[in-house]
Design a protein around this motif. Sequence first.
Motif, mmCIF file in Angstrom:
data_model
loop_
_atom_site.group_PDB
_atom_site.id
_atom_site.type_symbol
_atom_site.label_atom_id
_atom_site.label_comp_id
_atom_site.label_asym_id
_atom_site.label_seq_id
_atom_site.Cartn_x
_atom_site.Cartn_y
_atom_site.Cartn_z
ATOM 1 N N VAL A 31 -15.395 60.313 79.195
ATOM 2 C CA VAL A 31 -15.049 59.004 79.736
ATOM 3 C C VAL A 31 -15.874 58.786 81.001
ATOM 4 O O VAL A 31 -16.023 59.698 81.812
ATOM 5 C CB VAL A 31 -13.533 58.976 80.073
ATOM 6 N N ASN A 32 -16.428 57.585 81.140
ATOM 7 C CA ASN A 32 -17.201 57.265 82.341
ATOM 8 C C ASN A 32 -16.283 56.877 83.484
ATOM 9 O O ASN A 32 -15.290 56.175 83.288
ATOM 10 C CB ASN A 32 -18.169 56.108 82.055
ATOM 11 N N LEU A 33 -16.658 57.312 84.649
ATOM 12 C CA LEU A 33 -15.825 57.135 85.826
ATOM 13 C C LEU A 33 -16.624 56.416 86.901
ATOM 14 O O LEU A 33 -17.763 56.777 87.163
ATOM 15 C CB LEU A 33 -15.510 58.546 86.321
ATOM 16 N N LEU A 60 -15.220 64.142 82.158
ATOM 17 C CA LEU A 60 -15.334 62.950 82.983
ATOM 18 C C LEU A 60 -16.768 62.842 83.484
ATOM 19 O O LEU A 60 -17.317 63.795 84.037
ATOM 20 C CB LEU A 60 -14.352 63.012 84.159
ATOM 21 N N GLU A 61 -17.383 61.679 83.236
ATOM 22 C CA GLU A 61 -18.787 61.489 83.614
ATOM 23 C C GLU A 61 -18.892 60.720 84.922
ATOM 24 O O GLU A 61 -18.372 59.620 85.040
ATOM 25 C CB GLU A 61 -19.524 60.708 82.513
ATOM 26 N N VAL A 62 -19.555 61.328 85.879
ATOM 27 C CA VAL A 62 -19.867 60.598 87.114
ATOM 28 C C VAL A 62 -21.367 60.354 87.128
ATOM 29 O O VAL A 62 -22.145 61.212 86.740
ATOM 30 C CB VAL A 62 -19.470 61.374 88.387
ATOM 31 N N ALA A 121 -29.056 65.688 76.321
ATOM 32 C CA ALA A 121 -30.088 64.655 76.432
ATOM 33 C C ALA A 121 -29.577 63.348 75.854
ATOM 34 O O ALA A 121 -29.152 63.292 74.706
ATOM 35 C CB ALA A 121 -31.359 65.096 75.715
ATOM 36 N N GLU A 122 -29.630 62.292 76.661
ATOM 37 C CA GLU A 122 -29.136 60.974 76.265
ATOM 38 C C GLU A 122 -30.236 60.114 75.679
ATOM 39 O O GLU A 122 -31.415 60.315 75.985
ATOM 40 C CB GLU A 122 -28.666 60.216 77.507
ATOM 41 N N GLY A 123 -29.847 59.138 74.889
ATOM 42 C CA GLY A 123 -30.795 58.106 74.449
ATOM 43 C C GLY A 123 -31.880 58.607 73.510
ATOM 44 O O GLY A 123 -32.987 58.080 73.503
ATOM 45 N N LEU A 163 -22.550 65.205 84.958
ATOM 46 C CA LEU A 163 -23.344 64.355 85.835
ATOM 47 C C LEU A 163 -24.220 63.483 84.940
ATOM 48 O O LEU A 163 -25.111 63.970 84.244
ATOM 49 C CB LEU A 163 -24.193 65.205 86.787
ATOM 50 N N ASP A 164 -23.903 62.177 84.940
ATOM 51 C CA ASP A 164 -24.531 61.217 84.035
ATOM 52 C C ASP A 164 -25.860 60.711 84.604
ATOM 53 O O ASP A 164 -26.056 60.709 85.809
ATOM 54 C CB ASP A 164 -23.571 60.032 83.861
ATOM 55 N N ASP A 165 -26.740 60.280 83.723
ATOM 56 C CA ASP A 165 -27.984 59.601 84.123
ATOM 57 C C ASP A 165 -28.857 60.438 85.046
ATOM 58 O O ASP A 165 -29.542 59.896 85.919
ATOM 59 C CB ASP A 165 -27.680 58.252 84.810
ATOM 60 N N ALA A 222 -17.664 63.003 71.631
ATOM 61 C CA ALA A 222 -17.982 61.578 71.628
ATOM 62 C C ALA A 222 -17.794 61.014 73.025
ATOM 63 O O ALA A 222 -16.916 61.451 73.765
ATOM 64 C CB ALA A 222 -17.069 60.840 70.653
ATOM 65 N N GLU A 223 -18.653 60.054 73.357
ATOM 66 C CA GLU A 223 -18.494 59.355 74.631
ATOM 67 C C GLU A 223 -17.800 58.027 74.378
ATOM 68 O O GLU A 223 -18.215 57.253 73.512
ATOM 69 C CB GLU A 223 -19.856 59.114 75.303
ATOM 70 N N ALA A 224 -16.735 57.789 75.131
ATOM 71 C CA ALA A 224 -16.023 56.515 75.032
ATOM 72 C C ALA A 224 -16.775 55.476 75.848
ATOM 73 O O ALA A 224 -17.070 55.687 77.016
ATOM 74 C CB ALA A 224 -14.604 56.666 75.574
ATOM 75 N N LEU A 271 -24.913 68.555 82.417
ATOM 76 C CA LEU A 271 -25.955 67.713 82.984
ATOM 77 C C LEU A 271 -26.452 66.778 81.885
ATOM 78 O O LEU A 271 -26.927 67.239 80.847
ATOM 79 C CB LEU A 271 -27.099 68.616 83.470
ATOM 80 N N LYS A 272 -26.310 65.467 82.099
ATOM 81 C CA LYS A 272 -26.802 64.516 81.103
ATOM 82 C C LYS A 272 -28.138 63.957 81.559
ATOM 83 O O LYS A 272 -28.228 63.281 82.577
ATOM 84 C CB LYS A 272 -25.792 63.371 80.910
ATOM 85 N N ILE A 273 -29.167 64.246 80.797
ATOM 86 C CA ILE A 273 -30.507 63.763 81.147
ATOM 87 C C ILE A 273 -30.612 62.290 80.782
ATOM 88 O O ILE A 273 -30.344 61.896 79.646
ATOM 89 C CB ILE A 273 -31.601 64.539 80.389
HETATM 90 MG MG MG Z 1 -21.964 57.990 80.394
#
Ligand code: MG
Length: 292
Positions: free
Chosen positions: A116-118, A148-150, A236-238, A178-180, A58-60, A199-201
Amino acid sequence: YAKLRGKNRVERYQQRYDELLRRRGTLEAELRHAIDREQLRLVFQPVVALPSMRPVGAEALLRWTHPTLGAVRPDEFIPVAEESGLINRIGAWVLEQACIQLAEWLSRGHDVWVSVNLSPKELHSTDYAGQVADVLDRHGVPPQRLVLEVTEHAVATDMEELISRLAELRATGVRIALDDFGAGYSSLGQLRTLPVDILKIDHALVAEPESRTGTAAPLVDVVVRLGHRLGLEVLAEGIGTPAQRAVVEEAGCRLGQGSLFGWGVPAEHLEAQLRTLRPNTTRPMQAPRSAP
Ligand code: MG
Ligand code: C2E
Ligand code: MG
Ligand code: MG
């Protein structure tokens, strides 16, 4: 007459600018007390394995509800927190709360990780890796359970510095995402040199297949393959529709997140979801049926 119109336009801009400044000032002043006044909370958005759709993490995501301003979106208040320096305190609070929740889930036998987003600012604060190690230790959370998401935005800054900060973090045993990715900031070359695990697309890439059929699916395909070739996990996000899920799955992506699987929800709601998905542990083990 033209001069007058021009003047009016300048005045309108000035007015808008003043409004923005005022809003910003208000947000900053109010954000200063948000933690103490218990206006902040975390929601958790499920990350699922594909194609099974079983939640694996899960992403906080941070939420701020102010008594008079109402709900303020993170896209609006995170930049304010970053520019005012409040992000360090807020980020520390987020990390702590996320670890408390994670420890609780692990203690109840759920096999999950939490991300967690950083903000780049936090990453560059003194001994951030030490702080992370300390929080994990205090809550008895195994480091591999924390991601940890950067964002790609961090990549636009000093690369060498970024690489060493990420390496320090990784040395504590946490994983880095690596976010976005694909939103347009980092290059493919940089991806190869960054010490990341996941890797988050970006959802913009994932959402494309809906609007322009046939043009974006190859992009998702290429990014997934690139990630796997570099030894990364790809998420894959979204993902918001079955069609988008299909594109992502066909590309070979094994992790997904998005409204199709659920928005961010309070921890107890997510836990209910985790529990129903583990039918063998929700009920006590059945004793072998004895003959009548
Ligand atoms: Mg994020
Ligand atoms: P993000 O890390 O990329 O988080 C994903 C965002 O996409 C979240 O927005 C989430 O609610 C939204 N989302 C999830 N599924 C879907 C979907 O199917 N379709 C669409 N269109 N959107 C979806 P949210 O919660 O508003 O957060 C926005 C951004 O704010 C985050 O983007 C992240 O960069 C930042 N943020 C949130 N919480 C924190 C935090 O605790 N610390 C820091 N530094 N940044 C945070
Ligand atoms: Mg993202
Ligand atoms: Mg984002």
